[in-house]
Design a protein around this motif. Structure first.
Motif, PDB file in Angstrom:
ATOM      1  N   SER A 158       0.821  -1.214   0.000  1.00 27.92           N
ATOM      2  CA  SER A 158       0.000   0.000   0.000  1.00 27.92           C
ATOM      3  C   SER A 158       0.856   1.266   0.000  1.00 27.92           C
ATOM      4  CB  SER A 158      -0.941   0.009   1.211  1.00 27.92           C
ATOM      5  OG  SER A 158      -0.194  -0.011   2.412  1.00 27.92           O
ATOM      6  N   ASP A 159       2.019   1.212   0.647  1.00 27.91           N
ATOM      7  CA  ASP A 159       2.935   2.362   0.677  1.00 27.91           C
ATOM      8  C   ASP A 159       4.353   1.810   0.820  1.00 27.91           C
ATOM      9  OD1 ASP A 159       4.352   4.696   1.032  1.00 27.91           O
ATOM     10  OD2 ASP A 159       2.974   5.549   2.510  1.00 27.91           O
ATOM     11  N   VAL A 160       4.921   1.355  -0.289  1.00 24.63           N
ATOM     12  CA  VAL A 160       6.218   0.675  -0.268  1.00 24.63           C
ATOM     13  C   VAL A 160       7.326   1.536   0.344  1.00 24.63           C
ATOM     14  CG1 VAL A 160       8.024  -0.361  -1.705  1.00 24.63           C
ATOM     15  CG2 VAL A 160       5.623  -0.857  -2.170  1.00 24.63           C
ATOM     16  N   PRO A 161       7.471   2.816  -0.048  1.00 24.68           N
ATOM     17  CA  PRO A 161       8.546   3.631   0.548  1.00 24.68           C
ATOM     18  C   PRO A 161       8.447   3.747   2.067  1.00 24.68           C
ATOM     19  CG  PRO A 161       7.702   4.692  -1.428  1.00 24.68           C
ATOM     20  CD  PRO A 161       6.778   3.558  -1.119  1.00 24.68           C
ATOM     21  N   LYS A 162       7.233   3.952   2.583  1.00 20.89           N
ATOM     22  CA  LYS A 162       7.054   4.089   4.038  1.00 20.89           C
ATOM     23  C   LYS A 162       7.333   2.774   4.749  1.00 20.89           C
ATOM     24  CE  LYS A 162       6.074   6.956   6.374  1.00 20.89           C
ATOM     25  NZ  LYS A 162       6.920   7.783   7.271  1.00 20.89           N
ATOM     26  N   VAL A 163       6.859   1.666   4.187  1.00 20.59           N
ATOM     27  CA  VAL A 163       7.111   0.356   4.802  1.00 20.59           C
ATOM     28  C   VAL A 163       8.608   0.050   4.802  1.00 20.59           C
ATOM     29  CG1 VAL A 163       6.719  -2.130   4.582  1.00 20.59           C
ATOM     30  CG2 VAL A 163       4.822  -0.546   4.251  1.00 20.59           C
ATOM     31  N   LEU A 210      15.035  -0.100  -4.918  1.00 20.02           N
ATOM     32  CA  LEU A 210      16.329   0.375  -5.420  1.00 20.02           C
ATOM     33  C   LEU A 210      16.463   1.877  -5.230  1.00 20.02           C
ATOM     34  CD1 LEU A 210      18.985  -0.334  -6.758  1.00 20.02           C
ATOM     35  CD2 LEU A 210      17.885  -0.052  -8.987  1.00 20.02           C
ATOM     36  N   LYS A 211      15.380   2.608  -5.460  1.00 19.19           N
ATOM     37  CA  LYS A 211      15.399   4.053  -5.231  1.00 19.19           C
ATOM     38  C   LYS A 211      15.666   4.359  -3.760  1.00 19.19           C
ATOM     39  CE  LYS A 211      12.613   8.248  -5.809  1.00 19.19           C
ATOM     40  NZ  LYS A 211      12.926   8.767  -4.461  1.00 19.19           N
ATOM     41  N   PHE A 212      15.024   3.607  -2.872  1.00 10.97           N
ATOM     42  CA  PHE A 212      15.225   3.804  -1.430  1.00 10.97           C
ATOM     43  C   PHE A 212      16.687   3.573  -1.053  1.00 10.97           C
ATOM     44  CE2 PHE A 212      15.442   2.145   2.905  1.00 10.97           C
ATOM     45  CZ  PHE A 212      14.731   3.100   3.613  1.00 10.97           C
ATOM     46  N   LEU A 213      17.297   2.515  -1.584  1.00 13.04           N
ATOM     47  CA  LEU A 213      18.701   2.204  -1.284  1.00 13.04           C
ATOM     48  C   LEU A 213      19.627   3.287  -1.803  1.00 13.04           C
ATOM     49  CD1 LEU A 213      18.788  -1.613  -2.133  1.00 13.04           C
ATOM     50  CD2 LEU A 213      18.669  -0.577   0.138  1.00 13.04           C
ATOM     51  N   LYS A 214      19.341   3.794  -2.990  1.00 12.42           N
ATOM     52  CA  LYS A 214      20.180   4.844  -3.571  1.00 12.42           C
ATOM     53  C   LYS A 214      20.096   6.143  -2.774  1.00 12.42           C
ATOM     54  CE  LYS A 214      20.293   3.364  -8.418  1.00 12.42           C
ATOM     55  NZ  LYS A 214      19.922   3.726  -9.806  1.00 12.42           N
ATOM     56  N   ASP A 215      18.917   6.392  -2.182  1.00 14.37           N
ATOM     57  CA  ASP A 215      18.721   7.629  -1.408  1.00 14.37           C
ATOM     58  C   ASP A 215      19.379   7.572  -0.026  1.00 14.37           C
ATOM     59  OD1 ASP A 215      17.327   8.771  -3.482  1.00 14.37           O
ATOM     60  OD2 ASP A 215      15.342   8.293  -2.672  1.00 14.37           O
ATOM     61  N   LEU A 216      19.744   6.354   0.427  1.00 12.36           N
ATOM     62  CA  LEU A 216      20.435   6.246   1.714  1.00 12.36           C
ATOM     63  C   LEU A 216      21.828   6.840   1.603  1.00 12.36           C
ATOM     64  CD1 LEU A 216      19.609   2.579   2.823  1.00 12.36           C
ATOM     65  CD2 LEU A 216      18.732   4.668   3.865  1.00 12.36           C
ATOM     66  N   SER A 217      22.279   7.477   2.655  1.00 11.54           N
ATOM     67  CA  SER A 217      23.654   7.997   2.671  1.00 11.54           C
ATOM     68  C   SER A 217      24.634   6.831   2.792  1.00 11.54           C
ATOM     69  CB  SER A 217      23.839   8.960   3.843  1.00 11.54           C
ATOM     70  OG  SER A 217      23.751   8.256   5.072  1.00 11.54           O
TER      71      SER A 217
END
Length: 485
Positions: A158-163, A210-217
């Motif tokens: 339902s909300d992949v980025p938040k989960v 993959l977007k979430f991982l790339k956005d991590l410092s």
């Protein structure tokens, strides 16, 4: 309850009137079929009245659950969570939340987020057993319940980025059970779900991951390498799995293989490129080894289902890219510089060369270059599993005999003039064991080399032993000291 009682009462009245109030007609009825009527009554009771009672009871309980959920969802539930005085109260909130996650997914995510943000609450005393106190739920139990909610189908999509954000935070908790559950949650979220793909025709969860991982410092990635490697491994996997309730009392499992398309190929190339970037920036050997395994696992086909020609072709093309990446990481000026990674990759090359499709010029050349490096050859003789040591066309017995002969040859060549070389070698070879990069059992051949050296050339063995103790090197650890002695 009143309806159920009325049904039972009605059945009883009719049954009594027909069976027990037959009067003068009883003989006729018994002769012509009273027993059949009795059986019909029993059938009505078992198949209809009792079943109706069960269903009414279920409806009653469901109604009660809905009322409880209504009190929770249509109240200031976030404030109720913040004001909870104990973990047992939080778990009861989450139990209600879980039962209605498919109805209120966004509210459930908010509740999990609010619960996970609370400061740990000490378990309350709920009773005593003799002189011992009995405690209620712990914080770990509350957080595990949060993760179970996030893993549910309707929640995680339902909300992949938040989960992902919540699972990332929970995977960093100090409680082992919580971090392990969170990592498992990441696996389930990022794995390719056949039901989801068939219904929505998209790989949105993997793209968002993959977007979430790339956005991590870089710092955040380094703090949580397990999260990163597990997520990347799932993105680069080639199989699909799904389980769902096909009936009220029946769970169905599905597995299959991905069908390559432009989106999947693009995602895999981006994931391979990102994994390479992370690998090159990672300094910890154990994490580097895991990332190398991620790249190698990207070339595996699904275990439980045949792979299409299109999927094989995609993997063959990817293998050329991945092998070039691993070659650049492992070699420096034509020599192996990272023995640990080389040992891992050599096993993968063995597997690839046994497959006609993957028996490419790139894989052959890579394998040949590893074999040419004599110093890496010494390392392979003394360290590693025999399964990785054997060549593609060699059986176990031949490989074991060859390794034994090579150990004897190394003992024969070991002279006092090369003491510095051997001291440096053994120090470097054993160092990965201390960091948990190579397991202790994979040093059986090195211990055998030490044992043979002490028997054949005790003076050299003594000098190596003394130097290891003096330098406090990894060779001075208990596993090798006992062999020397």
């Amino acid at each position: 309850v009143q309806i159920t009682s009325a049904l039972y009462h009605t059945w009883s009245e009719i049954e009594h009137d027909i069976i027990y109030k037959a009067g003068a007609d009883r003989d006729k009825l018994e002769t012509l079929g009273l027993d059949e009527i009795e059986k019909s009554f029993e059938k009505v009771m078992s198949e209809h009245i009792e079943q109706a009672a069960i269903h009414f009871d279920h409806i009653f309980k469901k109604h009660k659950e809905i009322l409880q959920a209504g009190q929770l969802f249509f109240s200031d539930y976030l404030n109720d969570i913040k004001k909870a005085s104990n973990n047992d109260e939080l778990v009861s909130f989450l139990d209600i939340t879980a039962n209605f996650s498919h109805k209120k997914p966004m509210e459930c995510i908010q509740m999990v987020e609010a619960t996970a943000a609370l400061k740990p609450i000490e378990p309350k005393v709920i009773g005593e057993f003799g002189t011992e106190k009995i405690f209620g739920k712990e914080t770990a139990t509350v957080l595990e319940k949060c993760i179970e909610i996030l893993k549910r189908y309707h929640i995680r999509y339902s909300d992949v980025p938040k989960v992902l954000e919540l699972l990332y935070k929970l995977s960093q908790r100090t409680e082992p059970s919580v971090s392990e559950h969170a990592i498992k949650g990441v696996e389930e979220l990022v794995s390719y779900n056949g039901v989801f793909i068939e219904k929505y025709k998209t790989i949105y969860p993997q793209i968002q991951t993959l977007k979430f991982l790339k956005d991590l410092s870089v710092n955040d990635r380094n703090k949580n390498p397990k999260f990163v490697s597990v997520a990347l491994r799932e993105i680069l996997s080639t199989g699909t799995e799904a389980h769902f309730m096909s009936k009220a009392d029946q769970m169905t499992f599905q597995s299959g293989a991905l069908n390559p398309n432009d989106n999947l190929i693009k995602l895999r190339r981006e994931a391979i490129e990102f994994t390479t970037e992370v690998l090159k920036k990672t300094k910890i050997p154990k994490d580097r080894k895991e990332l190398a395994r991620v790249l190698s696992s990207a070339l595996y086909t699904p275990m439980s289902t045949p792979a299409s020609d299109e999927l094989i072709q995609m993997l063959v093309e990817d293998s050329k890219i991945i092998l070039k990446i691993l070659r650049d990481v492992i070699f420096l000026k034509g020599k192996v510089k990272d023995y640990v990674l080389a040992l891992e990759v050599e096993e993968e090359l063995n597997r690839l060369l046994r497959s006609e499709k993957f028996d490419t010029e790139e894989s052959k050349k890579f394998y040949e270059d590893l074999q040419k490096d004599l110093e890496f050859g010494v390392f392979c003789t003394l360290v590693g599993d025999i399964r990785k040591y054997k060549t593609p066309d060699e059986d176990w017995g031949v490989a074991e005999k060859r390794r034994s002969e090579e150990i004897d040859a190394l003992v024969e060549k070991t002279i006092e003039a090369d003491l510095d070389l051997w001291s440096k070698r053994l120090k470097e070879y054993t160092k990965p064991m201390q960091g948990g990069v190579i397991d202790e059992w994979q040093y059986a051949s090195l211990r055998e080399f030490i044992a043979r050296l002490t028997r054949v050339k005790p003076k050299i063995a003594s000098l190596l032993f003394e130097r290891a103790i003096k330098e406090n090197s990894s060779l001075a650890s208990l596993e090798f000291v006992t062999t020397f002695l």
